[in-house]
Design a protein around this motif. Sequence first.
Motif, short mmCIF file in Angstrom:
data_model
loop_
_atom_site.label_atom_id
_atom_site.label_comp_id
_atom_site.label_asym_id
_atom_site.label_seq_id
_atom_site.Cartn_x
_atom_site.Cartn_y
_atom_site.Cartn_z
N ARG A 171 -0.74 -1.05 -1.64
CA ARG A 171 0.17 -1.35 -0.55
C ARG A 171 0.05 -0.31 0.56
NH1 ARG A 171 3.27 -5.51 -1.85
NH2 ARG A 171 3.51 -6.04 -4.09
N ALA A 172 0.40 -0.76 1.76
CA ALA A 172 0.29 0.09 2.96
C ALA A 172 1.39 1.14 2.95
CB ALA A 172 0.39 -0.76 4.21
N THR A 173 0.96 2.37 3.27
CA THR A 173 1.91 3.46 3.42
C THR A 173 1.93 3.89 4.88
OG1 THR A 173 0.22 5.12 2.93
CG2 THR A 173 1.45 4.20 1.04
N THR A 174 2.78 4.83 5.20
CA THR A 174 2.87 5.32 6.59
C THR A 174 1.56 5.97 7.02
OG1 THR A 174 5.21 5.70 6.23
CG2 THR A 174 4.23 6.77 8.13
N ALA A 183 -2.12 -2.85 13.10
CA ALA A 183 -1.04 -3.31 13.99
C ALA A 183 -0.20 -4.38 13.32
CB ALA A 183 -1.63 -3.82 15.29
N ASP A 184 -0.83 -5.19 12.45
CA ASP A 184 -0.10 -6.31 11.85
C ASP A 184 0.44 -5.97 10.48
OD1 ASP A 184 -2.58 -5.97 10.80
OD2 ASP A 184 -2.95 -8.11 10.45
N LYS A 185 0.40 -4.73 10.09
CA LYS A 185 0.87 -4.32 8.77
C LYS A 185 2.10 -3.44 8.90
CE LYS A 185 -2.48 -6.31 6.52
NZ LYS A 185 -2.23 -7.47 5.61
N GLN A 186 2.94 -3.57 7.89
CA GLN A 186 4.12 -2.72 7.78
C GLN A 186 4.07 -1.97 6.46
OE1 GLN A 186 7.58 -5.12 8.22
NE2 GLN A 186 7.10 -5.78 10.31
N GLU A 187 4.90 -0.99 6.40
CA GLU A 187 4.91 -0.19 5.17
C GLU A 187 5.36 -1.07 4.01
OE1 GLU A 187 6.87 3.94 3.38
OE2 GLU A 187 7.36 3.25 5.41
N GLY A 188 4.59 -1.05 2.92
CA GLY A 188 4.88 -1.85 1.74
C GLY A 188 4.11 -3.14 1.67
N ASP A 189 3.42 -3.55 2.77
CA ASP A 189 2.64 -4.78 2.74
C ASP A 189 1.42 -4.59 1.85
OD1 ASP A 189 4.44 -5.98 4.30
OD2 ASP A 189 3.30 -5.79 6.17
N LEU A 190 0.97 -5.71 1.29
CA LEU A 190 -0.17 -5.69 0.37
C LEU A 190 -1.47 -5.58 1.16
CD1 LEU A 190 -1.00 -5.93 -2.64
CD2 LEU A 190 -1.28 -8.39 -2.22
N LEU A 191 -2.27 -4.54 0.91
CA LEU A 191 -3.58 -4.36 1.54
C LEU A 191 -4.70 -4.89 0.65
CD1 LEU A 191 -3.20 -0.75 2.99
CD2 LEU A 191 -2.88 -2.93 4.16
N GLY A 192 -4.49 -4.84 -0.66
CA GLY A 192 -5.51 -5.29 -1.56
C GLY A 192 -5.01 -5.26 -2.99
#
Length: 590
Positions: A171-174, A183-192
């Motif tokens: 998941r995406a972190t800061t 740009a289209d990701k927020q913290e906690g979104d799944l990256l892989g």
Amino acid sequence: MSYRTFKRLLGETSLERKCRFLFGGGLLILIVGSFAFYGHRTANLLYEQHEITGEMLTQTIMTYEHPVWVKQKEAKESKSDKEAESNEQPGPDDETELDQALPSDAIHKVKVPEFSTDLTWAVRSPDVQDTERPKDFKGHQAMTYLLQNKDAANVHRSDANSAYKFYGAVRATTACIACHQHADKQEGDLLGMVEITFPAHQTEKKLAENDAILLATAIATAFLAMVAAYAIVRYVIVKPVLHLKDVSDQIARGMLDLRADIRTGDEFEELSHAFNRMLRHLVAVQEELRHVNGSLDAKVDELAQVNMRLFEMNNLKNDFLTTMSHELRTPLNSILGFSDVLTGSANINEKQKRYLHNIQSAGKDLLAMINDILDLAKIESGKMELHLADFPIDETIERLVGMLSPLAEKKNISLNYEVDPRLPVLRQDPGKLQQIIYNLLSNAIKFTPEGGRVRIAVTATDNDQLELTVDDTGVGIPLEDQETIFEKFRQGNTAPGANNALTREFAGTGLGLSIVKELSKLLGGEVSLLSELGKGSTFTVTVPTHLADQPDQLDESRAQQAIDLSKLRRVDYGLLEIAGKEAGSPPEGS
């Protein structure tokens, strides 16, 4: 298994077998349950260890994959810039370089000490257009689950193809957003998603070994437990019980000197002591009973001798009464005859006539008492015979009422009778039945005060019985005398508490009701009494209307019955002398 089979197996068998079945069955269930639970928990721990290993490997894999992923991103951006500048298709050399820089769907292997074979892993992208997206259905399920649940860190699925797959979320972190400018990701979104595959055959082999060890241990434990249960039941529980049973069986066969000998130091030993105390008490009671039986046998012999003497005395009494009655009747008849002759003489005055009348009255009364004594003697000796005849009862009642009417009129007593017109012609002994009615009516008139009422009613019952009822408004009979009023030489007391048989208000010997009772039995019937002191009495005689066969005479064994000494009345010359001085018919209870 049916209820009856279960009941026969456990409820209708020996104590040892029941203890074995119950204890062994319960122990077997406990062992199977505990070992099954332990095996299940062991398998769960193993799978949980896979999950922990997968979580640890996820971080390691991402550390390894992060530079590669950056290199791939830069290669993609460079390719895009070149295409934008030249608007040309990439050549074969460019595609080869790009493929080397972007190893799509790369599957890597890693060696883990816990496993004898290599683990495989791959990084999956959530982008459906990406070549690194999940390739199988379970992978898509895991990706969907991680996309829909932001709080989920990982998800694992077991594979049927002898493999165990673990899916870890990336998941995406800061820091990720700031470094890579998503740009289209927020913290906690799944990256892989990291997909790790563990070989299952190694795990299944260890689980099978563990299950085999557990099963062998369970079998050995159950066998040892059954052996221990058999020993406990056989030697701790059943053996003392069997010892008590053997001792009790030998005691039942008469070996009273045996005692239970149990030395276990527990409740069975206390039970044996209680059993021995009970046995000693039983022996003592039996010894006392033996002495009592011996004493009782002696007393029975004494009682038999006394009964024989009483029987002889009763026979002597009957013989004496019969002889004396005959001896008294001869001079008494002479006295009555000469008094009749003198009464017919013309040369006697009124005073002499009054004296002769008194002689005749007293003589007739004495003759009636002597006849009663003779009748009672015949009944007791069993020599009373029946003379059956066909006769109408209404004529007998009418004749007796007419005979006793002067006595009733003398006391101003109302004497009435009622006869059921439906009564058939009786087949009975008219003389005995007439004597019963006469005694009851004479008693009722004697014990009814002036101005009273006496009534006799004769009815037929449904069971071919004749019911003869005599009721009066006389003095009545106390409740305590009603049970003994039918005994010989008894007269009901007119006042409560009066017990002297010789101090009587009314004359008589007290044989009338006794004769009524015996004659009623002789005619196949019975007599009953209902009375209340001061209000009158009701006597009811029930006899068959047709006496087809002459009933058995009063058993000769009646004379052999034991005589209650408390109920005997001495009949001697003194009593006859007292009776000779009395006037009127024999006194009975009303």
